[in-house]
Design a protein around this motif. Structure first.
Motif, PDB file in Angstrom:
ATOM      1  N   LEU A 280       0.827  -1.204   0.000  1.00 23.21           N
ATOM      2  CA  LEU A 280       0.000   0.000   0.000  1.00 23.21           C
ATOM      3  C   LEU A 280       0.861   1.253   0.000  1.00 23.21           C
ATOM      4  CD1 LEU A 280      -2.688  -1.030   2.643  1.00 23.21           C
ATOM      5  CD2 LEU A 280      -2.878  -1.136   0.177  1.00 23.21           C
ATOM      6  N   ALA A 281       1.943   1.228   0.782  1.00 19.38           N
ATOM      7  CA  ALA A 281       2.828   2.392   0.847  1.00 19.38           C
ATOM      8  C   ALA A 281       3.532   2.635  -0.482  1.00 19.38           C
ATOM      9  CB  ALA A 281       3.852   2.199   1.964  1.00 19.38           C
ATOM     10  N   LEU A 282       3.749   1.580  -1.265  1.00 18.50           N
ATOM     11  CA  LEU A 282       4.453   1.695  -2.539  1.00 18.50           C
ATOM     12  C   LEU A 282       3.532   1.995  -3.710  1.00 18.50           C
ATOM     13  CD1 LEU A 282       6.819  -1.399  -2.208  1.00 18.50           C
ATOM     14  CD2 LEU A 282       7.562   0.985  -2.240  1.00 18.50           C
ATOM     15  N   ALA A 283       2.262   1.624  -3.592  1.00 11.55           N
ATOM     16  CA  ALA A 283       1.353   1.640  -4.739  1.00 11.55           C
ATOM     17  C   ALA A 283       1.136   3.050  -5.285  1.00 11.55           C
ATOM     18  CB  ALA A 283       0.012   1.022  -4.356  1.00 11.55           C
ATOM     19  N   PRO A 284       1.062   3.191  -6.613  1.00 16.43           N
ATOM     20  CA  PRO A 284       0.804   4.501  -7.216  1.00 16.43           C
ATOM     21  C   PRO A 284      -0.681   4.824  -7.228  1.00 16.43           C
ATOM     22  CG  PRO A 284       1.028   2.866  -8.937  1.00 16.43           C
ATOM     23  CD  PRO A 284       1.266   2.139  -7.629  1.00 16.43           C
ATOM     24  N   GLU A 285      -0.989   6.100  -7.435  1.00 15.14           N
ATOM     25  CA  GLU A 285      -2.377   6.464  -7.691  1.00 15.14           C
ATOM     26  C   GLU A 285      -2.790   5.831  -9.012  1.00 15.14           C
ATOM     27  OE1 GLU A 285      -5.329  10.341  -8.264  1.00 15.14           O
ATOM     28  OE2 GLU A 285      -3.254  10.614  -7.614  1.00 15.14           O
ATOM     29  N   ARG A 286      -3.993   5.277  -9.049  1.00 14.83           N
ATOM     30  CA  ARG A 286      -4.434   4.599 -10.270  1.00 14.83           C
ATOM     31  C   ARG A 286      -5.945   4.683 -10.367  1.00 14.83           C
ATOM     32  NH1 ARG A 286      -3.091  -1.510 -12.373  1.00 14.83           N
ATOM     33  NH2 ARG A 286      -5.102  -1.952 -13.301  1.00 14.83           N
ATOM     34  N   ARG A 287      -6.405   4.985 -11.573  1.00 17.98           N
ATOM     35  CA  ARG A 287      -7.833   5.043 -11.856  1.00 17.98           C
ATOM     36  C   ARG A 287      -8.131   4.164 -13.058  1.00 17.98           C
ATOM     37  NH1 ARG A 287     -10.105   9.884  -9.600  1.00 17.98           N
ATOM     38  NH2 ARG A 287      -8.509  11.093  -8.508  1.00 17.98           N
ATOM     39  N   ASP A 288      -9.284   3.512 -13.021  1.00 18.88           N
ATOM     40  CA  ASP A 288      -9.702   2.652 -14.130  1.00 18.88           C
ATOM     41  C   ASP A 288     -10.935   3.229 -14.795  1.00 18.88           C
ATOM     42  OD1 ASP A 288      -8.038  -0.009 -14.009  1.00 18.88           O
ATOM     43  OD2 ASP A 288      -8.518   0.487 -11.936  1.00 18.88           O
ATOM     44  N   GLY A 289     -10.946   3.208 -16.117  1.00 20.90           N
ATOM     45  CA  GLY A 289     -12.099   3.657 -16.883  1.00 20.90           C
ATOM     46  C   GLY A 289     -12.534   2.589 -17.862  1.00 20.90           C
TER      47      GLY A 289
ATOM     48  N   ARG B 182       5.744   5.284  -4.506  1.00 24.46           N
ATOM     49  CA  ARG B 182       6.940   5.562  -3.712  1.00 24.46           C
ATOM     50  C   ARG B 182       8.136   4.894  -4.378  1.00 24.46           C
ATOM     51  NH1 ARG B 182       8.267   9.344   0.210  1.00 24.46           N
ATOM     52  NH2 ARG B 182       9.432   8.436   1.942  1.00 24.46           N
ATOM     53  N   GLN B 183       9.114   5.673  -4.813  1.00 25.04           N
ATOM     54  CA  GLN B 183      10.266   5.149  -5.526  1.00 25.04           C
ATOM     55  C   GLN B 183      11.468   5.081  -4.590  1.00 25.04           C
ATOM     56  OE1 GLN B 183       9.987   4.189  -8.998  1.00 25.04           O
ATOM     57  NE2 GLN B 183       7.887   4.384  -8.253  1.00 25.04           N
ATOM     58  N   VAL B 184      11.671   3.925  -3.959  1.00 31.52           N
ATOM     59  CA  VAL B 184      12.810   3.736  -3.057  1.00 31.52           C
ATOM     60  C   VAL B 184      13.356   2.327  -3.259  1.00 31.52           C
ATOM     61  CG1 VAL B 184      11.972   5.322  -1.281  1.00 31.52           C
ATOM     62  CG2 VAL B 184      11.330   2.919  -1.169  1.00 31.52           C
ATOM     63  N   VAL B 185      14.597   2.144  -2.871  1.00 35.21           N
ATOM     64  CA  VAL B 185      15.191   0.817  -2.807  1.00 35.21           C
ATOM     65  C   VAL B 185      15.090   0.360  -1.365  1.00 35.21           C
ATOM     66  CG1 VAL B 185      17.277  -0.552  -3.119  1.00 35.21           C
ATOM     67  CG2 VAL B 185      16.758   1.322  -4.703  1.00 35.21           C
ATOM     68  N   LEU B 186      14.361  -0.722  -1.128  1.00 34.73           N
ATOM     69  CA  LEU B 186      14.120  -1.156   0.242  1.00 34.73           C
ATOM     70  C   LEU B 186      15.410  -1.584   0.918  1.00 34.73           C
ATOM     71  CD1 LEU B 186      10.869  -3.266  -0.211  1.00 34.73           C
ATOM     72  CD2 LEU B 186      11.079  -0.921   0.604  1.00 34.73           C
ATOM     73  N   ALA B 187      15.574  -1.142   2.143  1.00 33.44           N
ATOM     74  CA  ALA B 187      16.708  -1.575   2.956  1.00 33.44           C
ATOM     75  C   ALA B 187      16.313  -2.824   3.730  1.00 33.44           C
ATOM     76  CB  ALA B 187      17.120  -0.463   3.918  1.00 33.44           C
ATOM     77  N   ALA B 188      17.312  -3.654   4.022  1.00 33.88           N
ATOM     78  CA  ALA B 188      17.023  -4.890   4.747  1.00 33.88           C
ATOM     79  C   ALA B 188      16.525  -4.574   6.144  1.00 33.88           C
ATOM     80  CB  ALA B 188      18.276  -5.745   4.832  1.00 33.88           C
ATOM     81  N   PRO B 189      15.521  -5.325   6.627  1.00 34.66           N
ATOM     82  CA  PRO B 189      14.996  -5.071   7.975  1.00 34.66           C
ATOM     83  C   PRO B 189      15.950  -5.531   9.058  1.00 34.66           C
ATOM     84  CG  PRO B 189      13.969  -7.003   7.033  1.00 34.66           C
ATOM     85  CD  PRO B 189      14.835  -6.415   5.956  1.00 34.66           C
TER      86      PRO B 189
END
Length: 651
Positions: free
Chosen positions: A484-493, A590-597
């Motif tokens: 959810l934190a990564l997902a872009p805004e998106r609309r469907d028509g 969100r455009q990031v490279v995930l760091a290891a937890p």
């Protein structure tokens, strides 16, 4: 440093993932609050402990619509249907609920027969057979207003025959009802009305009506929930929430409130979006996904690094013919209750202990044995405190499973293993349905397992499907929130295009593409892609193929033949016809490279999922992750991944 936050509300826990600019992830997990999901959302934000001023984005996945459909607790809907077609919801498609079980029946429609009102009008393929006169529209409007005034309805759904081609009569009815509403001096400017030509402008009267009714059924409750949630989080200084749709994109809360039917798979879609991000990071083009939570397990597919999107399907027995991420849900999760049926056989689920009282080992009053209790009995889950402040009681788990074992006349360990095996079988069937039935061989795919229970069941599921490669991603327990934190805004028509492909010119196809684009609420910052739904003439269902400006019908037909061959193993020498156009307008996530937890400390295991942990682990073994537990079965070995998480291979 700013944060993008995703919050996923599940049946047992509400998960939060916050991604910082440098790719680091903070997580929080709190018990879900079934009475009002907003309470759990606010509690998760409080548990995170971050300043609201650092949050630039707040994305939310909700099960409100799913729960409304399951519990049949939505609004009372008045349906306006063409005279002679008022029984459409009950007739369905006249197929049996089960081919060989004559005692089974379909779920009841969302509206009673007495709440479906006949409208004296008829259109057919763009030809007006019976005109809806102003007098007739006014008479219908008077009846509708009377019933709304009397409390015998909360919202109106208008679904007339052929309205996808000719919406004039639906618009005339809406205007007449609004005029009658104002004539009565109502303070609210317009009555709540949903029109089918706006919800689903495509062929298939039953699906269009059912989807429109579901939209009306859910919209009042969803609008109230999202308004309350937005008010609470913005009052605390957070940005207004975005809401994930069933297709995996994001809508602002005020837009999502008017597209309630598109939120039916809001939560599960976030998990598949997160899984797709992991697949792109690890260059895995084909994966089956399984998200195992406390109440259910969701199976999906990642193909060519993207979630597989389908045109629609049933949710809680209600057809929703809207674009959605392919998700097959089964009632098998950590909270699924084990029981003995009338024939003396062990069953697991579909009933769940949920968040309250929860599994017996949670110590919150639960006494029935669950899959989580069985895992604890077998030692696959450590008794160390879990996320969300839950402490596990081994004795309570053994007592609960022991009572079931006494009924079955078997040992406690044998019954615990049988419970897990039974749950695995249900989940494996869901994975086969999303893969084999779509021409995907599971043996050629990677299994990506997440959710609180995914890493525990991954090896068993892979063995059942003949798979040899499993990925447990970083932040596995909260991957849906991470998605959810990564997902872009998106609309469907959507736009209707029922034509023979051979006669479809490039200009006509481009016009349909633009019509679908207009339905996405035009925004120049969003990138657009189109798909054309096509089928062989006489076929019952359609496939989606890519479409572009400048294509003509013959190009679409060629792509359709090729895709039909790839998916079903054959193509026909038959005419192709188009059905409709779908457009997706997508922004940038969100455009990031995930760091290891970071690793989670545990006394009884070398718990580690950090990037510098490079020692492979041979099964059988258990590893405590930051927000889940990993079980490595006998015959498997696991290697830590550079981004965090583990890759397991079968020897």
């Amino acid at each position: 440093m700013t944060l993008a936050i995703g919050i996923d509300v599940g049946g047992t826990f509400t998960d939060l993932a916050a991604i910082a600019d440098d790719g680091t992830v903070q997580t929080a997990k709190v018990p879900t609050t079934p009475g009002n999901q907003a309470d759990g959302v606010v509690a998760a934000l409080a548990a995170l402990g971050a300043s609201s001023s650092t949050v630039v984005r707040l994305a939310h996945g909700t099960t409100v619509v799913t729960n409304l459909l399951l519990e049949r607790s939505g609004a009372r809907v008045l349906v306006l249907a063409t005279e002679g077609a008022t029984d459409l919801l009950r007739l369905r498609r006249q197929e049996r609920a089960s081919l060989y079980d004559l005692s089974r029946d379909h779920p009841e429609p969302l509206v009673d027969a007495g709440d479906v009102l006949a409208v004296p009008e008829r259109q057919s393929a763009g030809i007006v057979v019976r005109e809806l006169t102003a007098a007739d529209a006014g008479a219908v409007a008077t009846v509708v207003a009377d019933r709304l005034d009397a409390g015998a309805g909360e919202i109106v759904a208008i679904s007339l025959l052929e309205s996808h081609e000719s919406p004039a009569h639906e618009r005339r009815l809406r205007e007449a009802i609004a005029a009658e509403w104002q004539r009565r001096g109502r303070t609210d400017s317009r009555p709540p009305i949903v029109c089918a030509h706006e919800v689903l402008p495509e062929i298939r009267e039953y699906e269009r009506t059912a989807t429109t009714v579901a939209e009306a059924y859910a919209r009042p409750r969803v609008a109230a929930y999202l308004a309350s949630l937005a008010e609470r989080v913005t009052a605390a200084g957070y940005p207004a929430p975005m809401v994930v749709t069933s297709s995996g994109g994001m809508l602002p809360a005020h837009d999502a409130a008017h597209r309630a039917s598109s939120l039916a798979l809001s939560g599960p879609a976030g998990g598949v979006v997160g899984a797709a991000a992991i697949c792109r990071a690890l260059r895995v083009p084909l994966a089956l996904t399984v998200d195992i939570g406390g109440t259910s397990a969701d199976a999906g597919v990642i193909r060519d690094y993207e979630p597989l999107i389908e045109a629609g399907g049933d949710v809680a027995g209600v057809p929703l013919a809207l674009p959605r991420v392919l998700v097959e849900t089964v009632s098998a999760g950590g909270g699924s209750v084990g029981w003995v049926d009338a024939s003396g056989a062990l069953r697991v689920g579909p009933r769940s202990a949920g968040a309250v009282p929860g599994p017996a080992c949670f110590g919150r009053g639960g006494t029935e044995p669950t899959v989580t209790d069985a895992q604890l009995v077998l030692g696959r889950v450590s008794a160390t405190p879990m996320s969300g402040g839950v402490s596990l009681d081994v004795d309570a788990a053994r007592d609960a499973v022991g009572r079931l074992a006494t009924t079955l006349g078997a040992s406690v360990d044998a019954v615990a293993m049988a419970m897990i095996t039974t749950a695995d079988a249900a989940m494996a069937r869901a994975l086969r349905r999303v893969s084999v039935e779509r021409g995907i061989d599971p043996r050629h795919a990677v299994l990506l397992a997440f959710g609180g229970g995914g890493p525990l069941h991954a090896c068993g599921l892979a063995e059942r499907l003949g798979m040899r490669d499993v990925i447990v991603p970083p932040h596995a327990g909260v991957l849906s929130a991470l998605g959810l934190a990564l997902a872009p805004e998106r609309r469907d028509g959507l736009a209707s295009l029922l034509r023979d492909a051979a006669s479809l010119s490039a200009a006509e196809l481009t016009s349909a593409l633009e019509a679908a684009s207009a339905a996405t609420a035009a925004d120049a910052t969003l990138a657009r892609q189109w798909w054309c739904r096509a089928r062989y003439r006489g076929q019952g269902h359609a496939l989606e193929v890519p479409a572009h400006r400048g294509d003509d019908g013959s190009t679409i037909a060629s792509r359709f033949h090729a895709q039909h061959q790839a998916q079903y193993g054959f193509a026909l020498d038959a005419a192709v016809e188009t059905v409709g156009i779908r457009c997706t307008a997508t922004g940038v996530g969100r455009q990031v490279v995930l760091a290891a937890p970071r690793a989670r400390a545990a006394e009884d295991t070398a718990a580690d999922e950090t990037a510098d942990a490079v020692t492979p682990v041979a099964g059988p073994a258990t590893r405590v992750l930051s927000d889940a537990t990993l079980f490595i079965a006998d015959g498997w070995h696991a290697t830590p991944l550079s981004i965090g998480g583990w890759r397991m291979e079968r020897r």
